[in-house]
Design a protein around this motif. Structure first.
Motif, PDB file in Angstrom:
ATOM      1  N   SER D  41       0.838  -1.201   0.000  1.00  0.00           N
ATOM      2  CA  SER D  41       0.000   0.000   0.000  1.00  0.00           C
ATOM      3  C   SER D  41       0.866   1.242   0.000  1.00  0.00           C
ATOM      4  O   SER D  41       0.607   2.206  -0.723  1.00  0.00           O
ATOM      5  CB  SER D  41      -0.891   0.034   1.234  1.00  0.00           C
ATOM      6  OG  SER D  41      -1.724  -1.087   1.264  1.00  0.00           O
ATOM      7  N   ASP D 161      -5.773  -0.706  -4.568  1.00  0.00           N
ATOM      8  CA  ASP D 161      -5.192  -1.232  -3.319  1.00  0.00           C
ATOM      9  C   ASP D 161      -6.138  -2.261  -2.715  1.00  0.00           C
ATOM     10  O   ASP D 161      -7.080  -1.907  -2.016  1.00  0.00           O
ATOM     11  CB  ASP D 161      -4.941  -0.087  -2.336  1.00  0.00           C
ATOM     12  CG  ASP D 161      -4.100  -0.551  -1.148  1.00  0.00           C
ATOM     13  OD1 ASP D 161      -3.777  -1.764  -1.095  1.00  0.00           O
ATOM     14  OD2 ASP D 161      -3.786   0.279  -0.277  1.00  0.00           O
ATOM     15  N   GLU D 162      -5.876  -3.511  -2.979  1.00  0.00           N
ATOM     16  CA  GLU D 162      -6.717  -4.603  -2.495  1.00  0.00           C
ATOM     17  C   GLU D 162      -8.202  -4.306  -2.677  1.00  0.00           C
ATOM     18  O   GLU D 162      -8.980  -4.305  -1.709  1.00  0.00           O
ATOM     19  CB  GLU D 162      -6.436  -4.893  -1.008  1.00  0.00           C
ATOM     20  CG  GLU D 162      -4.961  -5.105  -0.732  1.00  0.00           C
ATOM     21  CD  GLU D 162      -4.718  -5.925   0.519  1.00  0.00           C
ATOM     22  OE1 GLU D 162      -5.557  -6.803   0.823  1.00  0.00           O
ATOM     23  OE2 GLU D 162      -3.701  -5.696   1.183  1.00  0.00           O
TER      24      GLU D 162
HETATM   25 MG   LIG Z   1      -2.329  -2.436   2.344  1.00  0.00          MG
END
Ligand SMILES: [Mg+2]
Ligand SMILES: Nc1ncnc2c1ncn2[C@@H]1O[C@H](COP(=O)(O)OP(=O)(O)OP(=O)(O)O)[C@@H](O)[C@H]1O
Ligand SMILES: Nc1ncnc2c1ncn2[C@@H]1O[C@H](COP(=O)(O)OP(=O)(O)OP(=O)(O)O)[C@@H](O)[C@H]1O
Ligand SMILES: [Mg+2]
Lengths: 275, 264, 231, 241, 241
Positions: D41, D161-162
């Motif tokens: 991240s 991000d995910e």
């Molecule tokens: Mg993360």
């Protein structure tokens, strides 16, 4: 004709602003229709008539502004109010800020007690609880009397006159110290006025007057002249009788407060002296 | 500037003695009032959240009444009206309590019960802000209602509301000044009296203000100490907590406790 | 005490009504001034502006530490002096109790509202700020269009219950001898000696208005809750 | 499109990124994976300048990101970002969420912005929900709105991000399908994800990170069949039960 | 052990469970699956009487659950439950979390409760963290504590509601391993989970729910290979990307 800044202002505005109190019986208070009435306002009515004549205005508008004990002096100083028609005590300290008319009333601090309390003189108050109103000059009087005469009573300070009076009525306090006329007003308005009596003692004399801006000699002369003429003609005493010895609104009770020696003396010789 | 405080008064004391005695009454009122408020507040607050309708309604009634009438008016009612509606003998006995106690006790009860209503709302908000899962987990373990409140809900709710309790503490000590309306000569009343006796308005109110500020600081620091002492390890900001990566996704958008109120 | 007589209250109703109007006007003005100013104060603290931020924090802490009665006394004496200095004149300009009350309540409430909004700002999820950054929104737009609307919504119940407290606190203007609802009642009581009746009646009036307002708050909250937004 | 050179990012004493190098060509699709806390991240947040880096260079679309740059929004305008937790604006309706930035940043009129928003919402197949609020949508729908919102700024590169890890299992697919479609349209993409099927299908390269470093970069097929490094092997062993 | 007959549960006008029948024999392990909102959680919460059902019968360990029962805790004592969001008590340390109910409900002394708690924490391999607080543990560790806490009441049956879905991918395995071990010890279990590997390994039966009904009950091998119903097929297609 008269050289006075206040009059000049009234003339250019076409209006006069009168400061009045809301609950200062019988000097200046709100009548049944919430309009200001009272002894001082009757006196002021004559002054307004005179001003009308003096300025030559055919229609002079009269504005009423409610004032209270903390803002009346500032309002006079700022010129918001031309003349205060209330029940204001004239004293040296105030004379540094504002001017007063000749005395219109004389009062003195007294004790009001319940008739059935058995209290006969101030001496009987020893060890009792007495009440005064916060911010009133009676606070200082009471403390002074307590110290000087070694009475040793407990002093409670209530928030306003109504609460002081309630403390007396509900038996929380044995006596209430205030200006006699104020006490007479509260007493007369009470559901059962006869249940309350004054103790014989009276303390220092206090002279009331109409209040207006300092340094305007022309205006002061005009006001004093109106009042002096009324006093000389007996009109003043008629007005006095109307408010102090006959039933008055809102509840048609009678203050039964006849002319005192001190006031009679001042009627004979109008003066704004404070002692 | 404060020299005037050392001058003699009409009753033979010094003005500063007036201030000190005012401070004493303020402190006594705030301290004992607080414990009344806290005890009643927690009970009523719990009452607001229980299943039993009658209890919840009573608790709600309490809060509505005590929270929605100005303290000033409540003071009056406790002081003047209560003795009149009690049996005459009792009423008279109350009225005969000599000053300043005659003003102190009504003020104490009034402030205590008023603040209790506000604390009750905080407690309720704290309880409602707890994740529903806590109660479910406790039930699933077979804990009874009482045990769940005693060991799971109340300890967490109280910790949660410490910040807002801080404002209640500040609130009660500031509201003590309203007691001057029923004749208790606490700090503000004394300052006012000094100002009227000496015409040194700024000195009188300045001194009182400084004292109030100091008290606020002490109250605030004290509550911060308590907060730190009872903080649950692993929940502090940036402590040794391992942040479970998934939880920030399921955290609510707004974690402001519902009835968090700032009080005066 | 003599038996209660509520008829006087009925006669005096017009005067009480004007007192109530004053209380409401004071509440309304303090609410608007307090909220606008409070939001500014909160933003100043939120941005951690160097000197200003500390000043504001000090101001808020001061206001929150002193009883309102004392604040009213202070402003009553200070405001005229401050104004005369601003005006350059030597003599204090008395501005009257009414103005004092409006100014004091506005400034005082600003401190409380700013605390509420500051907490609200802190409670906004960091993701919201990041999403704004990622969308290249300017700081102004971020606060104007995204952050403040959310804060005001989230904090509105608290703001409104603070306002209800404010309404009750207006009763303290008695120290300025102003005629709010309570002042009207106690002045009338001085004329007719019916203090207990007056207080009982206004206790009920305050109770009714404040309760109605808090019910209203609860209702509005349900009615205008952002669909699906928690709370 | 994006060049990252010797990137270092610290949080206090903790080094979250340590000498990271990465290039992303226009049209390329990169999948970033690695254990929790490895810095994935942080890396993509640095590319968007949401985190400021401490050393090294980042060049996005020809502009170098540095403290001295006058307006980082010039870069951010060209970079779209989708978060794990959606981060939609809860007080705005779906279409208003999409219109806000184009109006305020790109200066589009309300009508233009709405038109564009509706177009992109249609693309992520959610235009029938345009007037609902985020809280009324399922997670999968919210995430698709977030993608549409980012696309409304017409970015040259998209960062994810995910995006699916906060979703219920049945909703993962609808979001991944949207991303696959986007990839097939030729968008440049950097995705942090553990969805191996997705990585296999669209990634040009899989980048594996651990403890702030890029440990392995490989073709997805090769990476999943036989990772070169032990750490990657351990990691894959853990996430595939 | 558990018998559910014609169970109906409504939330307002919405019927969350509609005529559900299920029997769980002692020692049996059941995996419940199905789309979000299909009523899986509601079903196991009814078994624990955390939700009250509206019609039908539930008999647990020979006791029928009904509104008229004087003490539902008699049943709850025998049923352990593990939640998706752990629901540990954050203000109690790990070991205190485990000791609370045995002491207050079972009347164990402090020493006995501690001994039992430590024993079970050892079993879930977390006894070295016994004096930490939940907030100081990772998600996987917290969930294992939650399992130990439930076991401390020595329940006859354990219910799991998506115990791994709030966890990071790397932590899922440690929790599943714990559950497998528990299964091998012979515990009766009902698990809501989408972990298909786990289901294959331990489930005696897979129960598939949709829209408040049990749509399919089958042996796990058969279910995953070839579900009989269309809805189950759709569902499996969605969650396996
Ligand atoms: Mg993360
Ligand atoms: N704002 C911050 N302050 C301090 N440390 C931080 C901050 N943000 C991230 N970190 C730390 O930096 C490291 C890398 O974080 P990052 O979020 O990039 O990991 P990640 O690979 O995305 O993990 P995950 O899979 O959990 O999202 C972590 O150890 C994290 O604790
Ligand atoms: N307290 C409640 N009030 C109203 N509706 C509820 C409540 N609890 C659950 N429901 C509804 O009942 C239905 C079944 O919910 P349940 O939680 O059992 O689903 P689930 O299969 O466990 O889903 P998930 O996989 O999302 O956990 C859902 O549509 C949900 O919205
Ligand atoms: Mg569920």
């Amino acid at each position: 004709a008269v050289d006075s800044p206040t009059l000049a202002r009234i003339k250019s505005n076409g209006a006069i602003t009168i400061g009045h109190r809301e609950a200062s019986i019988p000097f200046s208070y709100l009548g049944p229709d919430q309009k200001p009435i009272g002894f001082s306002l009757d006196l002021c009515a004559a002054i307004v008539e005179r001003i009308k004549a003096e300025t030559g205005l055919t229609s002079l508008k009269v504005n009423y502004v409610p004032v209270n004990s903390s803002n009346r002096i500032p309002l006079i100083q700022s010129g918001t109010v031309d003349i205060e028609c209330g029940g204001t005590a004239n004293d040296r300290k105030r004379q540094e800020q504002v001017s007063f008319s000749v005395a219109t009333f004389v009062s003195q601090p007294r004790w009001l007690v319940k008739a059935d309390s058995g209290l006969k003189t101030a001496g009987d108050l020893k060890g009792k609880t007495i009440v005064v109103t916060q911010g009133s000059n009676a606070v200082g009087f009471a403390q002074g009397v307590n110290a000087k005469e070694q009475l040793g009573f407990n002093i409670v300070q209530a928030k306003d006159h109504a609460e002081s009076f309630l403390m007396l009525n509900t038996g929380r306090a044995a006596a209430f110290m205030e200006d006699d006329i104020l006490l007479a007003g509260l007493k007369a308005a009470a559901p059962n006025p006869d249940a309350l009596i004054f103790l014989p003692e009276g303390y220092a004399k206090i002279y009331y007057g109409l209040m207006f801006t300092k340094g305007d000699t022309g205006f002061k002369a005009l006001v004093d002249d109106v009042l002096s003429k009324q006093m000389a003609s007996g009109q003043f005493e008629k007005t006095y009788a109307k408010w102090f010895t006959r039933p008055i609104p809102p509840k048609n009770e009678n203050l039964a407060f006849p002319l005192t020696v001190e006031l009679t003396e001042r009627i004979a010789h109008p003066s704004d002296a404070v002692d | 500037m404060f020299a005037v405080l050392l001058e003699q008064t009409a009753d033979g004391q010094r003005y500063i003695d007036w201030l000190v005695s005012g401070l004493g009454w303020t402190l006594a009122l705030a301290f004992f009032g607080w414990w009344i408020a806290f005890a009643v507040g927690v009970v009523v607050g719990i009452g607001r959240t229980v299943q039993n309708r009658a209890v919840a309604a009573l608790a709600r009634l309490y809060v509505e009444i005590f929270r929605n009438i100005p303290v000033l008016v409540q003071m009056f009612l406790w002081y003047f009206v209560l003795p009149e509606i009690l049996p005459v003998a009792l009423g008279n006995a109350i009225k005969q309590i000599p000053p300043p106690w005659g003003s102190f006790f009504p003020a104490l009860v009034c402030l205590g019960l008023y603040t209790a209503a506000r604390i009750a709302e905080q407690v309720r908000a704290g309880i409602e802000a707890l994740p529903k899962g806590q109660v479910e987990a406790a039930s699933a373990l077979g804990l009874s209602g009482y045990l769940t409140y005693r060991h799971v809900i109340v300890p967490q709710a109280l910790r949660l509301i410490i910040p807002s309790l801080t404002s209640e503490v500040m609130g009660i000590y500031k509201n003590t000044s309203v007691a001057l309306t029923i004749g208790l000569m606490e700090l503000t009343a004394q300052a006012r009296q000094i100002s009227e006796a000496t015409f040194q308005t700024f000195t009188a109110f300045g001194a009182a203000t400084l004292v109030y500020l100091a008290l606020a600081l002490i109250a605030y620091q004290g509550m911060a100490l308590i907060d730190r002492a009872v903080r649950i390890p692993g929940t502090g900001r940036g402590e040794d907590a391992i942040e479970p990566a998934a939880t920030h996704a399921i955290q609510p958008i707004d974690s402001l406790p519902d009835a968090m109120e700032v009080v005066k | 005490m003599n038996s209660l007589d509520f008829s006087v209250v009925l006669q005096a109703w017009p005067y009480l009504w004007s007192g109530l109007l004053f209380s409401l006007a004071l509440t309304a003005v303090a609410f608007v001034v307090g909220l606008v100013l409070g939001t500014c104060l909160a933003l100043v603290q939120h941005f951690e502006l160097p000197v200003l931020g500390r000043l504001v924090r000090g101001y808020v802490a001061l206001m929150r530490s002193i009883p309102l009665i004392l604040v009213l006394f202070w402003f009553f004496f200070l405001v005229p002096i401050v104004i005369s200095h601003l005006g350059g004149g030597g003599r204090p300009v008395p501005i009257g109790a009414t103005w004092t009350a409006f100014i004091t309540f506005g400034l005082f409430e600003a401190a409380y509202y700013s605390e509420i909004i500051r907490v609200g700002l802190r409670a906004v999820n960091r993701g919201q700020f990041e999403a704004c950054q990622a969308l290249a929104l300017s700081t102004f737009d971020t606060y104007r269009s995204v952050i403040l609307p959310q804060v005001l919504r989230v904090a509105s119940p608290i703001i409104l219950s603070q306002t209800i407290i404010l309404f009750q606190d207006t009763s303290l203007v008695y120290v300025l001898s102003l005629t709010d609802l309570l002042g009207a009642a106690s002045k009338l009581a001085q004329l007719n000696g019916r203090l207990v009746e007056m207080y009982l009646v206004i206790a009920v009036v305050y109770l009714a208005i404040s309760s109605a307002a808090s019910q209203c708050v609860a209702f509005l909250r349900k009615r205008y809750a952002i669909a699906g937004m928690r709370r | 499109m994006v060049t990252v050179e010797n990137l270092v990012k610290r949080f206090g004493h903790f080094t979250a990124l340590n000498d990271v190098n990465l290039t992303v060509a226009a049209g390329e699709k990169i999948v970033l994976c690695g254990p929790s806390g490895s810095g994935k991240s942080t890396l993509i947040r640095c590319i968007n300048h949401i985190e400021k880096h401490d050393a090294g260079r980042i060049v996005v679309d020809g502009i170098e990101l540095s403290d001295r740059m006058t307006d980082v929004n010039v870069v951010r305008r060209e970079v779209g970002m989708v978060f794990q937790s959606f981060n939609l604006f809860p007080h705005l309706s779906v279409v208003e969420n999409c219109m806000l930035a184009p109006m305020k940043v790109r200066g589009l009129s309300r009508a233009e912005a709405r038109e564009r928003a509706i177009g992109l919402l249609r693309k992520v197949r959610i235009h029938d929900q345009a007037n609902k609020y985020p809280g009324q949508l399922s997670g999968g729908q919210q995430q698709r709105v977030a993608i549409a919102r980012a696309l409304c700024m017409q970015p040259k590169i998209m960062l994810f991000d995910e995006p699916t890890s906060a979703l219920d299992p049945e909703m993962v697919k609808e979001v991944l399908d949207t991303m696959v479609e986007l990839a097939k349209d030729g968008m440049t993409m950097v995705c942090v994800t553990h969805e191996m099927g997705f990585a296999r299908e669209i990634a040009d390269r899989v980048v594996f990170m651990d403890r702030g470093c890029i440990v392995e970069e490989a073709d997805p097929e090769a990476f999943f069949r036989a990772p070169r490094t032990e750490r990657a092997r351990d990691f894959l062993g853990q996430i595939i039960h």
